[in-house]
Scaffold this motif. Sequence first.
Motif, PDB file in Angstrom:
ATOM      1  N   THR A 279       0.816  -1.214   0.000  1.00 60.10           N
ATOM      2  CA  THR A 279       0.000   0.000   0.000  1.00 60.10           C
ATOM      3  C   THR A 279       0.848   1.262   0.000  1.00 60.10           C
ATOM      4  N   GLU A 280       2.166   1.109   0.205  1.00 58.76           N
ATOM      5  CA  GLU A 280       3.071   2.253   0.220  1.00 58.76           C
ATOM      6  C   GLU A 280       4.322   1.942  -0.591  1.00 58.76           C
ATOM      7  N   TYR A 281       4.982   3.010  -1.025  1.00 62.84           N
ATOM      8  CA  TYR A 281       6.293   2.878  -1.653  1.00 62.84           C
ATOM      9  C   TYR A 281       7.182   3.974  -1.086  1.00 62.84           C
ATOM     10  N   ASP A 282       8.285   3.579  -0.485  1.00 62.60           N
ATOM     11  CA  ASP A 282       9.196   4.527   0.173  1.00 62.60           C
ATOM     12  C   ASP A 282       8.454   5.437   1.147  1.00 62.60           C
ATOM     13  N   GLY A 283       7.484   4.857   1.864  1.00 58.98           N
ATOM     14  CA  GLY A 283       6.769   5.597   2.890  1.00 58.98           C
ATOM     15  C   GLY A 283       5.625   6.457   2.396  1.00 58.98           C
ATOM     16  N   THR A 284       5.363   6.452   1.090  1.00 57.75           N
ATOM     17  CA  THR A 284       4.280   7.261   0.521  1.00 57.75           C
ATOM     18  C   THR A 284       3.153   6.347   0.046  1.00 57.75           C
ATOM     19  N   PRO A 285       1.898   6.654   0.394  1.00 54.43           N
ATOM     20  CA  PRO A 285       0.791   5.820  -0.082  1.00 54.43           C
ATOM     21  C   PRO A 285       0.778   5.716  -1.606  1.00 54.43           C
ATOM     22  N   VAL A 286       0.485   4.534  -2.098  1.00 55.97           N
ATOM     23  CA  VAL A 286       0.476   4.317  -3.544  1.00 55.97           C
ATOM     24  C   VAL A 286      -0.552   5.220  -4.221  1.00 55.97           C
ATOM     25  N   GLU A 287      -1.706   5.434  -3.575  1.00 60.55           N
ATOM     26  CA  GLU A 287      -2.718   6.326  -4.157  1.00 60.55           C
ATOM     27  C   GLU A 287      -2.151   7.724  -4.393  1.00 60.55           C
ATOM     28  N   THR A 288      -1.345   8.192  -3.462  1.00 60.15           N
ATOM     29  CA  THR A 288      -0.747   9.522  -3.601  1.00 60.15           C
ATOM     30  C   THR A 288       0.212   9.565  -4.780  1.00 60.15           C
TER      31      THR A 288
ATOM     32  N   ARG B  56      -0.080  11.859  -8.127  1.00 52.62           N
ATOM     33  CA  ARG B  56       0.999  12.764  -8.531  1.00 52.62           C
ATOM     34  C   ARG B  56       1.467  12.489  -9.952  1.00 52.62           C
ATOM     35  N   SER B  57       1.307  11.260 -10.394  1.00 54.73           N
ATOM     36  CA  SER B  57       1.836  10.845 -11.698  1.00 54.73           C
ATOM     37  C   SER B  57       0.909  11.180 -12.851  1.00 54.73           C
ATOM     38  N   ILE B  58      -0.372  11.371 -12.569  1.00 52.77           N
ATOM     39  CA  ILE B  58      -1.375  11.553 -13.617  1.00 52.77           C
ATOM     40  C   ILE B  58      -1.929  12.972 -13.541  1.00 52.77           C
ATOM     41  N   PRO B  59      -1.891  13.714 -14.628  1.00 50.04           N
ATOM     42  CA  PRO B  59      -2.382  15.097 -14.602  1.00 50.04           C
ATOM     43  C   PRO B  59      -3.825  15.194 -14.103  1.00 50.04           C
ATOM     44  N   ASP B  60      -4.065  16.161 -13.236  1.00 51.63           N
ATOM     45  CA  ASP B  60      -5.402  16.483 -12.728  1.00 51.63           C
ATOM     46  C   ASP B  60      -6.003  15.388 -11.853  1.00 51.63           C
ATOM     47  N   ALA B  61      -5.190  14.440 -11.411  1.00 48.28           N
ATOM     48  CA  ALA B  61      -5.707  13.384 -10.535  1.00 48.28           C
ATOM     49  C   ALA B  61      -5.553  13.791  -9.076  1.00 48.28           C
ATOM     50  N   ASP B  62      -6.346  13.148  -8.223  1.00 50.52           N
ATOM     51  CA  ASP B  62      -6.340  13.422  -6.793  1.00 50.52           C
ATOM     52  C   ASP B  62      -6.334  12.086  -6.054  1.00 50.52           C
ATOM     53  N   PRO B  63      -5.673  12.000  -4.901  1.00 52.19           N
ATOM     54  CA  PRO B  63      -5.641  10.719  -4.178  1.00 52.19           C
ATOM     55  C   PRO B  63      -7.013  10.168  -3.823  1.00 52.19           C
ATOM     56  N   ASP B  64      -8.021  11.041  -3.754  1.00 51.01           N
ATOM     57  CA  ASP B  64      -9.368  10.581  -3.423  1.00 51.01           C
ATOM     58  C   ASP B  64     -10.179  10.169  -4.648  1.00 51.01           C
ATOM     59  N   ASP B  65      -9.585  10.220  -5.832  1.00 50.15           N
ATOM     60  CA  ASP B  65     -10.288   9.812  -7.047  1.00 50.15           C
ATOM     61  C   ASP B  65     -10.643   8.328  -7.002  1.00 50.15           C
ATOM     62  N   THR B  66     -11.621   7.958  -7.800  1.00 50.79           N
ATOM     63  CA  THR B  66     -11.912   6.544  -8.028  1.00 50.79           C
ATOM     64  C   THR B  66     -10.975   6.066  -9.130  1.00 50.79           C
ATOM     65  N   PHE B  67      -9.990   5.258  -8.759  1.00 52.33           N
ATOM     66  CA  PHE B  67      -8.995   4.800  -9.721  1.00 52.33           C
ATOM     67  C   PHE B  67      -9.465   3.512 -10.400  1.00 52.33           C
ATOM     68  N   VAL B  68      -9.142   3.409 -11.688  1.00 53.02           N
ATOM     69  CA  VAL B  68      -9.414   2.201 -12.470  1.00 53.02           C
ATOM     70  C   VAL B  68      -8.103   1.786 -13.125  1.00 53.02           C
ATOM     71  N   PHE B  69      -7.627   0.609 -12.787  1.00 49.88           N
ATOM     72  CA  PHE B  69      -6.347   0.109 -13.288  1.00 49.88           C
ATOM     73  C   PHE B  69      -6.598  -0.753 -14.521  1.00 49.88           C
ATOM     74  N   LEU B  70      -6.043  -0.319 -15.648  1.00 48.78           N
ATOM     75  CA  LEU B  70      -6.213  -1.025 -16.914  1.00 48.78           C
ATOM     76  C   LEU B  70      -4.931  -1.778 -17.249  1.00 48.78           C
ATOM     77  N   MET B  71      -5.053  -3.077 -17.438  1.00 54.01           N
ATOM     78  CA  MET B  71      -3.913  -3.925 -17.785  1.00 54.01           C
ATOM     79  C   MET B  71      -4.129  -4.542 -19.156  1.00 54.01           C
ATOM     80  N   GLY B  72      -3.080  -4.594 -19.944  1.00 48.85           N
ATOM     81  CA  GLY B  72      -3.191  -5.165 -21.279  1.00 48.85           C
ATOM     82  C   GLY B  72      -1.829  -5.227 -21.934  1.00 48.85           C
ATOM     83  N   PRO B  73      -1.768  -5.717 -23.156  1.00 50.45           N
ATOM     84  CA  PRO B  73      -0.480  -5.833 -23.853  1.00 50.45           C
ATOM     85  C   PRO B  73       0.063  -4.462 -24.237  1.00 50.45           C
TER      86      PRO B  73
END
Length: 230
Positions: free
Chosen positions: A5-14, A18-35
């Motif tokens: 749930t964390e990486y280097d002490g920071t929550p993965v959601e955070t 931070r990595s996706i423009p205009d995203a917020d840690p409280d967003d509903t995230f959808v993880f898409l996996m594919g080739p």
Amino acid sequence: MSTLTEYDGTPVETIIARSIPDADPDDTFVFLMGPYRLLDPSYLYPDDGYPLPPDPLAPQAGAGAPDAIEATLRTICERVSDETGTTAFIASDVDIPTRREAEREQLPESGMAVIDQSVAFATASAGNAFVFTKAGLTTGAGAEAGAIPEHFRLRDPETRRRDPRTFCLFAEATKTHGENGPVYEPRFSSASIDEMDDAYDLRFRYFADREELVERLVDFVESYVVPLAR
């Protein structure tokens, strides 16, 4: 790290936010996996000049390397996000290096094993989608489709950590029109993937082209992910 749930002490959601423009840690995230790439015959037969196989996720002409479908998945995420009010993403969007990347680039951090990344991103997400195409290099998505349901204990209704309805497999198919509407004949087939509905109660949805995949993803998110995340 033990709970992913964390990486280097920071929550993965955070980190995702931070990595996706205009995203917020409280967003509903959808993880898409594919080739991320097509199964290029030249990898196996470099001297024979085989053409790349057709694939509904292959980039449009002039839109990048013809076998690099990672960019297509990212564009699909943007469309799903816009149409559903969620934040859909793929693993390479997130600023967490793999262990191999950290070692190769001599980063001052340990990185995260690839399959641990997948489980961590799935844990941070309200919905998880696995995409399979016949010509896609799907070994990574196949590994994720095994590790993630096991992590959430989806086999056992008594100990499940998530509702199976928040997971869905999307597989390429050929569409014909029958008397009662569209009929889908799967083009992608794998014995282990095909039986995931029996093992984990996961549902399949089929698509014949890129636009239909977007429609199926949007419907999945609006019908199950968003309502069950409330």
